[in-house]
Design a protein around this motif. Structure first.
Motif, short mmCIF file in Angstrom:
data_model
loop_
_atom_site.label_atom_id
_atom_site.label_comp_id
_atom_site.label_asym_id
_atom_site.label_seq_id
_atom_site.Cartn_x
_atom_site.Cartn_y
_atom_site.Cartn_z
N PRO A 181 0.88 -0.50 -0.23
CA PRO A 181 0.04 -0.02 0.09
C PRO A 181 0.46 1.42 -0.18
CG PRO A 181 -0.70 -1.40 2.22
CD PRO A 181 0.55 -2.19 1.43
N PRO A 182 0.46 2.19 -1.03
CA PRO A 182 1.32 3.48 -0.18
C PRO A 182 1.14 4.57 1.52
CG PRO A 182 -0.40 3.54 -2.91
CD PRO A 182 -1.10 2.11 -1.67
N GLY A 226 2.86 2.58 -4.28
CA GLY A 226 2.73 1.00 -4.15
C GLY A 226 2.42 0.12 -5.73
N ASP A 259 -0.48 10.90 -1.42
CA ASP A 259 0.35 9.55 -2.63
C ASP A 259 0.27 9.66 -3.65
OD1 ASP A 259 -0.03 8.01 0.11
OD2 ASP A 259 -1.63 7.41 -0.81
N TRP A 296 2.79 3.56 -9.74
CA TRP A 296 2.23 2.60 -9.50
C TRP A 296 2.64 1.29 -10.05
CZ3 TRP A 296 -1.31 1.41 -6.11
CH2 TRP A 296 -1.69 -0.08 -5.46
#
Length: 250
Positions: free
Chosen positions: A28-29, A74, A198, A202
């Protein structure tokens, strides 16, 4: 095992792949890749606790960190469950046979729809930032990546990135250096937007030869449907992972 959500210390772990040697999960971020002096939650510690709980393992649990993601990033991360796997995967990283592909939303659009970026990055540890240089300078390390623009929506572009080296803040710094900072990445020049922490980066795909079977393993993670990723469609993201040539090299 794939896409298995489990809760550890009040945080769900999304397991993308697992066998006796490897464990791939969605980071997860905002979560650290490994522990630091802040004592805040990190993936290695969380995964050790999860494995210990799921398999009722006594004593210490081995989880080997193979690669890192910046804290605000993330997506897919691959870990080793044995020291032998850790050693072989680390060699894959060193030999650049570890395929790492990212999705990024950037401000503007690169002058060329696709290309290769080569810079030299020097880390300023005191400020936790890297400076970008176009020629070798003392203390700087070569940074290489390949990018391709997949879609454009107004003032933003969806960019697929393949890392050929793994430097701290590499994608963030190199995209900013060509005038396309990542969305929400204030540290590298993105305009401030209230309430968003964030950055739009990704880890979407990891490819590597399995350390034991030697079969090629591809692990993918789609970005969440929430902001900022809702700016583009699922079709855009699928295209983004297809437009980079497979196994790009220097």
């Amino acid at each position: 095992m794939a896409n298995d959500e489990r809760s550890t210390t009040n945080m769900k772990l999304n397991i993308l792949y697992e066998d006796n040697h490897l464990l791939a999960v969605v980071k997860p971020p905002g979560i650290l890749s490994q522990a630091d002096d802040t004592l805040e939650p990190d993936m290695v510690t969380l995964l050790k606790a999860d494995i210990k709980e799921r398999y009722s393992k006594p004593g210490n649990v081995f989880v080997g960190l193979v690669h890192r993601l910046d804290r605000p990033v993330g997506g897919a991360m691959l870990f080793a469950k044995t020291s032998k796997a850790a050693s072989r995967l680390s060699e894959s990283v060193r030999s650049r046979s570890f395929d790492k592909r990212y999705l990024a939303i950037v401000h503007g659009s690169p002058a060329q729809a696709q290309g290769r970026l080569r810079h030299y990055l020097r880390k300023d540890a005191a400020r936790n930032i890297v400076t970008v240089h176009h020629k070798p300078v003392e203390g700087a390390k070569e940074a290489l990546l390949h990018y391709a623009v997949a879609a454009v929506q107004g003032q933003y572009s969806l960019v697929a990135v393949e890392l050929l080296t793994g430097r701290p803040h590499q994608i963030r710094a190199q995209m900013a250096a060509i005038g396309c900072p990542l969305l929400y990445d204030r540290k590298y020049g993105a305009p401030p937007i209230e309430g968003q922490l964030d950055i739009a980066l990704w880890s979407a795909s990891i490819g590597v030869a399995h350390p034991v079977s030697k079969d090629w393993l591809t692990i993918q993670s789609a970005p969440p449907s929430a902001s900022p990723w809702s700016r583009f469609s699922d079709e855009d993201y699928a295209l983004a992972l297809q437009i980079l040539p497979s196994g790009s090299t220097e």
